[in-house]
Scaffold this motif. Structure first.
Motif, short mmCIF file in Angstrom:
data_model
loop_
_atom_site.label_atom_id
_atom_site.label_comp_id
_atom_site.label_asym_id
_atom_site.label_seq_id
_atom_site.Cartn_x
_atom_site.Cartn_y
_atom_site.Cartn_z
N GLY A 421 -11.42 15.13 7.97
CA GLY A 421 -12.16 16.64 8.02
C GLY A 421 -11.50 17.64 7.83
O GLY A 421 -12.02 18.78 8.58
N GLU A 422 -11.18 17.96 6.37
CA GLU A 422 -11.01 19.53 6.09
C GLU A 422 -11.34 19.60 4.38
O GLU A 422 -11.55 18.24 3.67
N THR A 423 -10.93 20.90 3.99
CA THR A 423 -11.15 20.74 2.78
C THR A 423 -8.87 20.81 2.22
O THR A 423 -9.12 22.15 2.70
N VAL A 424 -9.35 20.50 1.48
CA VAL A 424 -7.54 20.15 0.82
C VAL A 424 -7.21 21.53 0.03
O VAL A 424 -7.99 21.16 -0.71
N GLY A 425 -6.29 21.58 0.70
CA GLY A 425 -5.60 22.42 -0.41
C GLY A 425 -4.32 22.67 -1.19
O GLY A 425 -3.57 21.35 -1.04
N THR A 426 -3.56 23.32 -1.38
CA THR A 426 -2.00 23.17 -2.74
C THR A 426 -1.26 22.55 -1.23
O THR A 426 -0.78 21.94 -2.02
N GLY A 427 -1.59 23.26 -0.32
CA GLY A 427 -0.51 22.82 0.74
C GLY A 427 -0.60 21.20 0.64
O GLY A 427 0.88 20.61 0.91
N ARG A 428 -1.71 20.61 0.41
CA ARG A 428 -1.19 19.22 0.64
C ARG A 428 -0.47 19.01 -0.54
O ARG A 428 0.28 17.09 -0.18
N LEU A 429 -1.02 19.24 -1.01
CA LEU A 429 -0.41 18.42 -3.07
C LEU A 429 0.51 19.23 -3.03
O LEU A 429 1.31 18.00 -2.94
N THR A 430 1.92 19.94 -2.24
CA THR A 430 2.97 20.29 -2.16
C THR A 430 3.58 19.15 -1.40
O THR A 430 5.04 19.19 -1.75
N GLU A 431 3.49 18.80 -0.40
CA GLU A 431 3.62 17.74 0.89
C GLU A 431 3.73 16.69 -0.03
O GLU A 431 4.97 15.97 0.50
#
Length: 481
Positions: A421-431
């Motif tokens: 349910g979201e537009t994924v950004g670089t924050g998820r990649l960092t996690e």
């Protein structure tokens, strides 16, 4: 397995030139097309099909005698017992290969548990000599645990079956193709999260009414699923009540377990806590639900820890997360308003999210190129990593056996995050990068997989510069590798 493959297996069994009677088993969830497949292929070959009902053996034998006599054109046959019934059934193949299908065989076993021994004797050496022929006997049923037990362990039919076909609902890609929505993955994903891949849920049980666009989705789900008058509104309760392997135990406990899993309690300990029971008290019921095909047990690919559980079908997830907890609301309010004001949000968090995570794992198992994963996916499932002292859930972990068989010795090929349910950004990649680092040397070269409906331009640019990052949007999920 695609429907065409099921058809090929059954047709091959029916057409076999083996010069004796042979046995096949076909089983799987209700309403996935077992009967339609078997009836069509059997009738094309002049075969015989009989469907059992839940009643006493004497009545079953009477009805079987009437239908068999009509098939032979001789009037009703008096079948005194099941020994006589199977002699008559196998005699249909005296001169040629003939399909003989007994559908809903679980009802026969429920009325008389000794019938499998009678079938074994009829197909044994003495039975084959005294009643020679080439009948292709298929026992079909929806009670998965009961049917699978027919050939397990010391069961009388162990080693007798020449075909044992376990039919599954369509996976998300096959469902989209069947529904004609493969070119509209957003719509396909939404519909799949409600009704899964069960053929009957997309045909008769919604009166052949499916949404033709994403804009039509709310109208459809309100009228065909949420409405108290909708057939699907009551389907999950009926499914459990129809399964003989669950009939003798507490339905409240079974429904309670399914509801707990659907609402986030995915370990035995959490389920037990939610229901106010001990794990040992819960275990037999949980095992029954797994054997019956309602619950899936996920083994951690990289850790020797307790398994997690998920519901085996998206519709079950929808029922126990949306329909069952909000029954009073749906009885008192217009379903369309209830959906827009409250239930669409519940659907997004409690249904769409878990279903999307399972779709991501399925994509890795079935469709991802090994080059994308960095090797062959020997083990795929959810796991955890401890990042800065906090346990973090990992939606997708891909592991290879390598030199060791123990989970702790496997190399980690890939880690994945699935966000429906979201537009994924670089924050998820960092996690994900931090989780990879926390897993140590065996994950040092793990690929990072991000699954989402859309990604930010910044993340797409970053992924384009790196060989260890793969972005899987809905189009790739449904059509790519």
């Amino acid at each position: 397995m695609p429907t065409a493959d099921y058809r090929s297996h059954v047709a091959g069994f029916f057409d076999s030139e083996v010069p004796k009677h042979s046995l096949g088993l076909v089983y799987g969830r209700r309403r996935i097309g077992k009967s339609t497949l078997l009836e069509g292929l059997a009738h094309d070959r002049g075969g015989f099909v009989w469907e059992a009902t839940r009643t006493e053996s004497a009545i079953q034998l009477t009805r079987l005698g009437e239908q068999l006599g009509s098939h032979l054109g001789v009037g009703r046959l008096a079948l005194e017992n099941w020994e006589e019934a199977f002699r008559q059934l196998l005699a249909l193949g005296r001169d040629r290969s003939v399909p003989v299908v007994l559908d809903e065989f679980g009802h026969v076993l429920e009325a008389d548990p000794s019938v499998d021994s009678i079938v074994a004797a009829a197909l044994g050496p003495a039975g084959q000599r005294s009643n020679a022929g080439r009948s292709r006997l298929v026992l079909c049923g929806s009670a998965i645990a009961m049917m699978s037990a027919l050939t397990a362990g010391e069961a009388p039919l162990r080693g007798r079956a020449g075909m044992e076909l376990v039919m599954q609902p369509h996976d998300f890609r096959a469902a989209a193709e069947w529904l004609g929505s493969a070119s509209a993955p957003d719509l396909a994903a939404g519909v799949y999260a409600v009704i899964g891949g069960v053929i009957g849920y997309a045909t008769d049980m919604v009166d052949f009414d499916l949404p033709d666009s994403r804009a039509d989705f709310t109208r459809w789900v309100a009228a065909r699923v949420l409405s108290p008058a909708a057939t699907l509104h009551h389907e999950a309760t009926t499914l459990l009540a129809e399964d003989p392997t669950l009939a003798g135990a507490s339905p409240v406990l079974h429904h309670g377990i399914l509801g707990a899993i659907a609402n986030g309690a995915v370990s035995a300990g959490k389920i037990a806590k939610k229901l106010g029971r001990s794990v040992s008290n819960l275990d037999p019921a949980l095992r029954r639900l797994i054997a019956a095909g309602f619950v899936i047990r996920h083994t951690d690919p990289i850790r020797a820890q307790r398994p997690t559980y998920t519901l085996a079908d998206p519709f079950l997830q929808f029922h126990y997360a949306v329909l069952e907890p909000h029954g009073p609301l749906l009885r008192e309010r217009d379903p369309h308003e209830a959906w827009e004001e409250r239930l669409s949000a519940v659907f997004g968090s409690r249904v769409r999210g878990p279903v999307f995570e399972e779709q991501a794992r399925s994509w890795v198992r079935r469709y991802a190129d090994p080059a994308v994963l960095g090797g062959f996916a020997d083990h795929v499932g959810p796991s955890t990593a401890v990042v800065d002292g906090v346990e973090r859930q990992l939606d997708v972990v891909v592991a290879a056996d390598g030199a060791g068989a123990l989970p702790s010795e496997r190399s980690v090929l890939a880690l994945g995050e699935a966000k429906a349910g979201e537009t994924v950004g670089t924050g998820r990649l960092t996690e994900l990068e931090r989780a990879r680092a926390a897993l140590g040397g065996r994950a040092a070269h793990a690929r990072l997989l991000l699954f989402a409906p859309a990604f930010t331009d910044e993340l797409r640019a970053a992924a384009g510069r790196r060989a260890d990052v793969e972005l899987v949007d809905l189009a790739r999920l449904y059509q790519g590798d």
